[in-house]
Write an enzyme that holds these catalytic residues in place. Structure first.
Site, mmCIF file in Angstrom:
data_model
loop_
_atom_site.group_PDB
_atom_site.id
_atom_site.type_symbol
_atom_site.label_atom_id
_atom_site.label_comp_id
_atom_site.label_asym_id
_atom_site.label_seq_id
_atom_site.Cartn_x
_atom_site.Cartn_y
_atom_site.Cartn_z
ATOM 1 N N ASP A 26 30.536 24.083 13.486
ATOM 2 C CA ASP A 26 30.840 24.832 12.086
ATOM 3 C C ASP A 26 29.882 26.039 12.231
ATOM 4 O O ASP A 26 28.365 25.774 12.889
ATOM 5 C CB ASP A 26 31.035 24.373 11.279
ATOM 6 N N GLY A 27 29.890 27.122 11.700
ATOM 7 C CA GLY A 27 28.860 28.932 11.645
ATOM 8 C C GLY A 27 29.193 29.573 11.926
ATOM 9 O O GLY A 27 28.405 29.974 12.265
ATOM 10 N N ASN A 28 29.746 29.786 12.882
ATOM 11 C CA ASN A 28 29.624 30.886 14.197
ATOM 12 C C ASN A 28 30.017 32.045 13.877
ATOM 13 O O ASN A 28 29.377 33.007 13.593
ATOM 14 C CB ASN A 28 31.237 30.361 15.419
ATOM 15 N N TRP A 30 27.209 32.843 11.536
ATOM 16 C CA TRP A 30 25.926 33.914 12.711
ATOM 17 C C TRP A 30 26.207 34.729 13.140
ATOM 18 O O TRP A 30 25.028 35.552 13.123
ATOM 19 C CB TRP A 30 26.029 32.452 13.417
ATOM 20 N N ARG A 71 32.924 38.042 14.715
ATOM 21 C CA ARG A 71 33.005 36.912 14.305
ATOM 22 C C ARG A 71 33.067 36.957 15.946
ATOM 23 O O ARG A 71 32.698 35.260 16.075
ATOM 24 C CB ARG A 71 34.363 36.007 13.714
ATOM 25 N N HIS A 122 31.825 32.692 18.438
ATOM 26 C CA HIS A 122 32.653 32.046 18.531
ATOM 27 C C HIS A 122 31.770 31.945 20.661
ATOM 28 O O HIS A 122 31.872 30.483 20.619
ATOM 29 C CB HIS A 122 34.206 32.145 18.830
ATOM 30 N N ASN A 154 43.240 26.166 10.959
ATOM 31 C CA ASN A 154 42.576 26.964 11.714
ATOM 32 C C ASN A 154 43.908 28.608 11.950
ATOM 33 O O ASN A 154 43.730 29.994 12.639
ATOM 34 C CB ASN A 154 41.853 27.406 12.566
ATOM 35 N N ARG A 203 27.959 17.715 11.601
ATOM 36 C CA ARG A 203 28.625 18.892 10.820
ATOM 37 C C ARG A 203 27.334 19.629 9.901
ATOM 38 O O ARG A 203 26.508 19.698 9.836
ATOM 39 C CB ARG A 203 29.414 18.808 9.439
ATOM 40 N N SER A 211 37.079 17.828 6.293
ATOM 41 C CA SER A 211 37.362 18.653 6.921
ATOM 42 C C SER A 211 39.601 18.451 7.706
ATOM 43 O O SER A 211 39.231 19.394 8.486
ATOM 44 C CB SER A 211 37.574 20.056 7.431
HETATM 45 C C1 FPP Z 1 34.181 27.255 12.838
HETATM 46 O O1 FPP Z 1 33.116 27.988 12.642
HETATM 47 C C2 FPP Z 1 34.364 27.155 13.995
HETATM 48 C C3 FPP Z 1 35.810 27.470 15.291
HETATM 49 C C4 FPP Z 1 37.034 27.213 14.085
HETATM 50 C C5 FPP Z 1 35.657 27.532 16.213
HETATM 51 C C6 FPP Z 1 34.835 26.376 17.304
HETATM 52 C C7 FPP Z 1 35.448 27.203 18.878
HETATM 53 C C8 FPP Z 1 34.611 27.641 19.562
HETATM 54 C C9 FPP Z 1 33.344 27.129 19.020
HETATM 55 C C10 FPP Z 1 34.957 28.477 20.678
HETATM 56 C C11 FPP Z 1 35.673 27.538 21.470
HETATM 57 C C12 FPP Z 1 36.449 26.347 21.566
HETATM 58 C C13 FPP Z 1 36.220 25.896 22.977
HETATM 59 C C14 FPP Z 1 36.729 24.446 23.938
HETATM 60 C C15 FPP Z 1 36.060 26.516 24.352
HETATM 61 P P1 FPP Z 1 33.450 29.311 11.522
HETATM 62 O O2 FPP Z 1 34.528 30.622 12.497
HETATM 63 O O3 FPP Z 1 34.237 28.034 10.407
HETATM 64 O O4 FPP Z 1 32.502 29.505 10.855
HETATM 65 P P2 FPP Z 1 32.214 30.159 9.856
HETATM 66 O O5 FPP Z 1 31.930 29.055 8.943
HETATM 67 O O6 FPP Z 1 30.668 30.661 9.452
HETATM 68 O O7 FPP Z 1 32.606 31.418 9.444
#
Ligand code: FPP
Length: 250
Positions: free
Chosen positions: A29-31, A34, A42, A46, A77, A197, A205
């Site tokens: 979480d947190g992409n 970040w 966004r 990722h 998602n 997490r 979640s």
């Molecule tokens: C949650 O962060 C992250 C996801 C829903 C996607 C995770 C996917 C990857 C790291 C890359 C793709 C996967 C592979 C296996 C190559 P968020 O977007 O909900 O962050 P936020 O809460 O800060 O908005």
């Protein structure tokens, strides 16, 4: 004369290598946050998250973790903007293509859990291919949770079980936990010992709802793109200090 086996402790990192969690599961979480902090879209969050996956898989291989489950795309998602969903699917295909050689060389088994029939055809095909080519490897099992939801998994298991009952494929009509578990996406895998997490959120979640019954939870404020192998080692060290009683007494 020594009566007890001496514990092998990795002195450099203070990790007890005899007590490594067999199964670690991570909610990546947190992409988005970040990326936002850096004024980036966004999707670049990722993308940076994929780099973290590379490093964490390597570290799990080094520490001899047997199973690493990564929550990459949940059944919820799909509610995100279509561009973000497409970018995630593209990243998945790129990851499987560009990392395949390295993962295979490191003996990693590429596996998946979730309803992959609901993924775009190209993602599904790449996953099946990567799994077929690596299924006999002996290293860490990299379990990618894709179009995965804990509730969906339980309903899927119940439907398959009912189907088998109708077809007389199940001898027992009393369903036990052991029988039920055979119908989960995680059939034959141990439950996660440690669920991590990052990003400061304190919730499950819809992740591994059945399997997390006795998992140890570890949270951190660090966003996934900034999560480093040393953060994983810290989580393991904290895990090793916990007393796991599984409802019993020590
Ligand atoms: C949650 O962060 C992250 C996801 C829903 C996607 C995770 C996917 C990857 C790291 C890359 C793709 C996967 C592979 C296996 C190559 P968020 O977007 O909900 O962050 P936020 O809460 O800060 O908005």
């Amino acid at each position: 004369m020594k009566f007890f086996k001496e514990k092998t402790v990795d002195v450099v990192e203070n990790i007890d290598i005899d007590n490594i969690p067999e199964h670690i599961a991570i909610i990546m979480d947190g992409n988005g946050r970040w990326a936002k902090k850096k004024g980036l879209p966004r999707t670049l969050g990722h993308k940076a998250g994929v780099e973290t996956i590379r490093n964490i898989v390597k570290e799990c291989s080094r520490l001899k973790v047997k199973y690493l489950t990564l929550y990459a795309f949940s059944t919820e998602n799909w509610k995100r903007p279509v561009d973000e969903v497409n970018a995630l699917m593209k990243l998945l295909v790129e990851y499987l293509k560009s990392e395949f050689e390295e993962l295979n060389k490191n003996d990693v088994v590429i596996n998946y859990i979730g309803n992959i029939d609901g993924l775009p055809e190209i993602c599904k095909n790449e996953l099946i291919l990567a799994h077929e080519k690596t299924k006999n490897n002996k290293g860490v099992v990299l379990n990618l949770a894709l179009n995965y939801g804990g509730r969906d998994e339980i309903i899927h298991a119940i439907n398959s079980l009912v189907e088998d009952l109708k077809l007389n494929k199940l001898k027992d009509s009393t369903i036990t936990e052991e029988i039920f578990e055979r119908y989960l996406y995680t059939a034959s895998m141990p439950d996660p010992d440690l669920i991590i997490r990052p990003s400061g959120e304190l919730r499950i979640s819809n992740f591994l709802l059945w399997q997390c019954a006795y998992s140890e939870f570890w949270y951190s404020d660090i966003c996934w793109p900034d999560f480093k192998p040393e953060n994983l080692r810290k989580a393991i060290i904290d895990y090793q200090k916990r007393s796991r009683r599984f409802g019993g007494l020590k």
